[in-house]
Design a protein around this motif. Sequence first.
Motif, PDB file in Angstrom:
ATOM      1  N   GLU A 155       0.829  -1.208   0.000  1.00 62.55           N
ATOM      2  CA  GLU A 155       0.000   0.000   0.000  1.00 62.55           C
ATOM      3  C   GLU A 155       0.863   1.257   0.000  1.00 62.55           C
ATOM      4  O   GLU A 155       0.544   2.247  -0.663  1.00 62.55           O
ATOM      5  N   PHE A 156       1.962   1.233   0.740  1.00 58.99           N
ATOM      6  CA  PHE A 156       2.877   2.377   0.744  1.00 58.99           C
ATOM      7  C   PHE A 156       3.465   2.584  -0.646  1.00 58.99           C
ATOM      8  O   PHE A 156       3.575   3.719  -1.131  1.00 58.99           O
ATOM      9  N   ALA A 157       3.857   1.496  -1.316  1.00 56.22           N
ATOM     10  CA  ALA A 157       4.440   1.596  -2.657  1.00 56.22           C
ATOM     11  C   ALA A 157       3.422   2.152  -3.649  1.00 56.22           C
ATOM     12  O   ALA A 157       3.750   3.019  -4.471  1.00 56.22           O
ATOM     13  N   ALA A 158       2.187   1.673  -3.587  1.00 61.13           N
ATOM     14  CA  ALA A 158       1.151   2.176  -4.496  1.00 61.13           C
ATOM     15  C   ALA A 158       0.888   3.655  -4.251  1.00 61.13           C
ATOM     16  O   ALA A 158       0.675   4.433  -5.192  1.00 61.13           O
ATOM     17  N   ALA A 159       0.919   4.073  -2.980  1.00 62.62           N
ATOM     18  CA  ALA A 159       0.714   5.490  -2.657  1.00 62.62           C
ATOM     19  C   ALA A 159       1.841   6.347  -3.210  1.00 62.62           C
ATOM     20  O   ALA A 159       1.615   7.469  -3.669  1.00 62.62           O
ATOM     21  N   GLY A 208       8.858 -16.136   1.861  1.00 61.34           N
ATOM     22  CA  GLY A 208       8.144 -15.657   3.039  1.00 61.34           C
ATOM     23  C   GLY A 208       8.465 -14.238   3.422  1.00 61.34           C
ATOM     24  O   GLY A 208       8.020 -13.762   4.475  1.00 61.34           O
ATOM     25  N   GLY A 209       9.225 -13.540   2.591  1.00 58.89           N
ATOM     26  CA  GLY A 209       9.623 -12.175   2.902  1.00 58.89           C
ATOM     27  C   GLY A 209       8.570 -11.146   2.544  1.00 58.89           C
ATOM     28  O   GLY A 209       7.482 -11.470   2.057  1.00 58.89           O
ATOM     29  N   VAL A 210       8.914  -9.877   2.765  1.00 57.42           N
ATOM     30  CA  VAL A 210       7.995  -8.766   2.544  1.00 57.42           C
ATOM     31  C   VAL A 210       8.362  -7.969   1.297  1.00 57.42           C
ATOM     32  O   VAL A 210       7.495  -7.494   0.581  1.00 57.42           O
ATOM     33  N   THR A 211       9.642  -7.816   1.019  1.00 62.82           N
ATOM     34  CA  THR A 211      10.067  -6.928  -0.064  1.00 62.82           C
ATOM     35  C   THR A 211       9.974  -7.620  -1.417  1.00 62.82           C
ATOM     36  O   THR A 211      10.326  -8.793  -1.568  1.00 62.82           O
ATOM     37  N   THR A 212       9.500  -6.870  -2.403  1.00 62.64           N
ATOM     38  CA  THR A 212       9.375  -7.343  -3.778  1.00 62.64           C
ATOM     39  C   THR A 212       9.890  -6.248  -4.711  1.00 62.64           C
ATOM     40  O   THR A 212      10.235  -5.146  -4.274  1.00 62.64           O
ATOM     41  N   VAL A 213       9.901  -6.536  -6.011  1.00 58.53           N
ATOM     42  CA  VAL A 213      10.309  -5.524  -6.973  1.00 58.53           C
ATOM     43  C   VAL A 213       9.302  -4.383  -7.007  1.00 58.53           C
ATOM     44  O   VAL A 213       9.630  -3.268  -7.424  1.00 58.53           O
ATOM     45  N   GLY A 214       8.084  -4.620  -6.551  1.00 58.43           N
ATOM     46  CA  GLY A 214       7.054  -3.586  -6.556  1.00 58.43           C
ATOM     47  C   GLY A 214       7.164  -2.605  -5.413  1.00 58.43           C
ATOM     48  O   GLY A 214       6.865  -1.417  -5.576  1.00 58.43           O
ATOM     49  N   ASN A 215       7.569  -3.064  -4.222  1.00 55.76           N
ATOM     50  CA  ASN A 215       7.629  -2.162  -3.071  1.00 55.76           C
ATOM     51  C   ASN A 215       9.050  -1.762  -2.698  1.00 55.76           C
ATOM     52  O   ASN A 215       9.317  -1.384  -1.557  1.00 55.76           O
ATOM     53  N   SER A 216       9.967  -1.845  -3.671  1.00 60.23           N
ATOM     54  CA  SER A 216      11.327  -1.341  -3.472  1.00 60.23           C
ATOM     55  C   SER A 216      11.753  -0.614  -4.744  1.00 60.23           C
ATOM     56  O   SER A 216      11.103  -0.723  -5.784  1.00 60.23           O
ATOM     57  N   SER A 217      12.835   0.135  -4.646  1.00 60.91           N
ATOM     58  CA  SER A 217      13.268   0.955  -5.781  1.00 60.91           C
ATOM     59  C   SER A 217      14.096   0.131  -6.756  1.00 60.91           C
ATOM     60  O   SER A 217      14.676  -0.894  -6.397  1.00 60.91           O
ATOM     61  N   THR A 218      14.151   0.605  -8.000  1.00 62.00           N
ATOM     62  CA  THR A 218      14.975  -0.021  -9.018  1.00 62.00           C
ATOM     63  C   THR A 218      15.955   1.011  -9.560  1.00 62.00           C
ATOM     64  O   THR A 218      15.720   2.218  -9.453  1.00 62.00           O
ATOM     65  N   GLU A 240      13.464   6.019  -0.588  1.00 60.66           N
ATOM     66  CA  GLU A 240      12.644   4.816  -0.516  1.00 60.66           C
ATOM     67  C   GLU A 240      13.390   3.632  -1.129  1.00 60.66           C
ATOM     68  O   GLU A 240      13.005   3.101  -2.169  1.00 60.66           O
ATOM     69  N   THR A 241      14.454   3.213  -0.483  1.00 61.07           N
ATOM     70  CA  THR A 241      15.114   1.992  -0.925  1.00 61.07           C
ATOM     71  C   THR A 241      14.125   0.853  -0.912  1.00 61.07           C
ATOM     72  O   THR A 241      14.080   0.032  -1.823  1.00 61.07           O
ATOM     73  N   SER A 242      13.333   0.800   0.122  1.00 59.20           N
ATOM     74  CA  SER A 242      12.196  -0.117   0.189  1.00 59.20           C
ATOM     75  C   SER A 242      11.124   0.530   1.053  1.00 59.20           C
ATOM     76  O   SER A 242      11.417   1.378   1.896  1.00 59.20           O
ATOM     77  N   ALA A 243       9.886   0.127   0.833  1.00 58.14           N
ATOM     78  CA  ALA A 243       8.789   0.667   1.626  1.00 58.14           C
ATOM     79  C   ALA A 243       8.954   0.315   3.094  1.00 58.14           C
ATOM     80  O   ALA A 243       8.608   1.106   3.980  1.00 58.14           O
ATOM     81  N   VAL A 244       9.517  -0.843   3.366  1.00 55.06           N
ATOM     82  CA  VAL A 244       9.680  -1.295   4.749  1.00 55.06           C
ATOM     83  C   VAL A 244      10.582  -0.345   5.526  1.00 55.06           C
ATOM     84  O   VAL A 244      10.294  -0.017   6.687  1.00 55.06           O
ATOM     85  N   GLU A 245      11.659   0.129   4.915  1.00 51.46           N
ATOM     86  CA  GLU A 245      12.591   0.991   5.638  1.00 51.46           C
ATOM     87  C   GLU A 245      11.948   2.311   6.036  1.00 51.46           C
ATOM     88  O   GLU A 245      12.183   2.818   7.137  1.00 51.46           O
ATOM     89  N   ALA A 302       8.558   5.098  -6.885  1.00 49.98           N
ATOM     90  CA  ALA A 302       7.882   5.525  -8.108  1.00 49.98           C
ATOM     91  C   ALA A 302       8.862   6.007  -9.163  1.00 49.98           C
ATOM     92  O   ALA A 302       8.724   5.689 -10.346  1.00 49.98           O
ATOM     93  N   LEU A 303       9.856   6.791  -8.756  1.00 46.19           N
ATOM     94  CA  LEU A 303      10.782   7.410  -9.704  1.00 46.19           C
ATOM     95  C   LEU A 303      12.002   6.546 -10.005  1.00 46.19           C
ATOM     96  O   LEU A 303      12.657   6.737 -11.024  1.00 46.19           O
TER      97      LEU A 303
END
Length: 460
Positions: free
Chosen positions: A206-210, A272-282, A351-356, A385-386
């Motif tokens: 949800e944070f990543a989508a926002a 089983g982790g939380v971080t994905t390519v969607g909720n972290s930066s590229t 935003e390296t990752s939404a979790v951080e 996003a960027l």
Amino acid sequence: MRRAAIVMPMRTPVGLPGGALAAVAPQRLISTVLSAVVGRSGIDPYRIEQLVTAVPDQRAVRAAVPLAGLPPTVGEFPLGAGPGGGLRALITAAMMVQTGSADVVLALGAEFPCAPVQPRGPVGPGPLGAGPLPTGPRNGRPIGAQRVAPPAPNGVAVGSGVAMGVDTGEQLAVWAAAEGVRRPQESKYADLLAQHYGISRLEADEFAAASHRRAARARRQGIFGEETAPVVVNAIAGDVNSGVVQLVDRDEGLRDDVSARAFAALEPFLPGGVTTVGNSSTRTLAASACLVVAEDRLVDLGLEPLGYLVGWAAATGEPDQAVPAAAPAIEKALGRSGFGLEALDLLEIDETSAVEVLALTRLWEREGWEFESAERLNVHGAAIALGDPGGAAGLRMVTTLLHELARSEGGYGLAAIPTGPSEALAAVFESAYTEQVAPTPRGARFHGARPPRRFGRHRA
């Protein structure tokens, strides 16, 4: 000590590997942002005394100098590429000004492929016009190879594409090798934070989508237009002499059609982790720059600042502890500047990752600090996003921060970016539209009394 004024911070659009900006030669990308800073500020290029740069290949800067109309004799202080390089360049330029080593310094941060499309004829003075850049290994991977995310379900992958001079199969192989080392290490740290602070996969998505929605809204409303220098790109890929051109003036990774539900279909980096390519930066590419000028020279030079550097700090946390990397640096920077979190109008946190970022806000809540993250934190989206344009990331954040402080008539802001494992750099900035207040003695605790705000002309 003289105050360091920040004048005309600008950036290029943020491009994806394999996108339109990937076909732009590094010297052209750099000269675009340098020309925008110099041209829009109105400064005489011969008044610029130093260039402080954070770029992957220094020769691109020398080739960009004549293209941007800067004198060939301008001094150069290279810092090298790396996370947080752009913010380090700005801070170094500010220290030059504060200590009297220079009156006008141009800070630059950039990230670009190091194997540009070669022109048929000379581009201009400098080594880049004479031949290709080296293609040997750099940072454990071939120069020019970009970190490209593989296609993801539902078309939500960010950063997919082909880097210049590298075919698709080789590109994906390079990405797999680089990401196979980097992603699990970052994900292990992020998953540790998620477990410690009770952050779920849904919250991260949800944070990543926002972040995407905020950045897309800022583009639609024209907010990014003031800070972005459009880049001229050849419409015919690979033909730099083509007369057909297009103007790239928007960030290539922006999407307003993403949702937490779509991100939920992505596989985590670790089981089983939380971080994905969607909720972290590229990894992306861009350039950003600004003038850093001594306050007592602004009138003589006819320059109008957008803000001032108040203070900064670098800090390293305990690697084995579940503490967000930016937390110690932010605490140290605020402590040295004499501010509390409540005194800041805006924050730009990488935003390296939404979790951080979520872990950082949870830490503040646990310590009893009042903080309205929706209204003050990354209000126009950030790296999720960027993308993460390496050496340009820190300066890109400061550019967005200062332009938004001016637009919203804010007073103070902070930018923080990781610079390595458990390491981060943070800097506090003051808008040009507030009157200077007496500095708090060094060593004062940052969550003490807030300095009295003196509203400037835009707040009157």
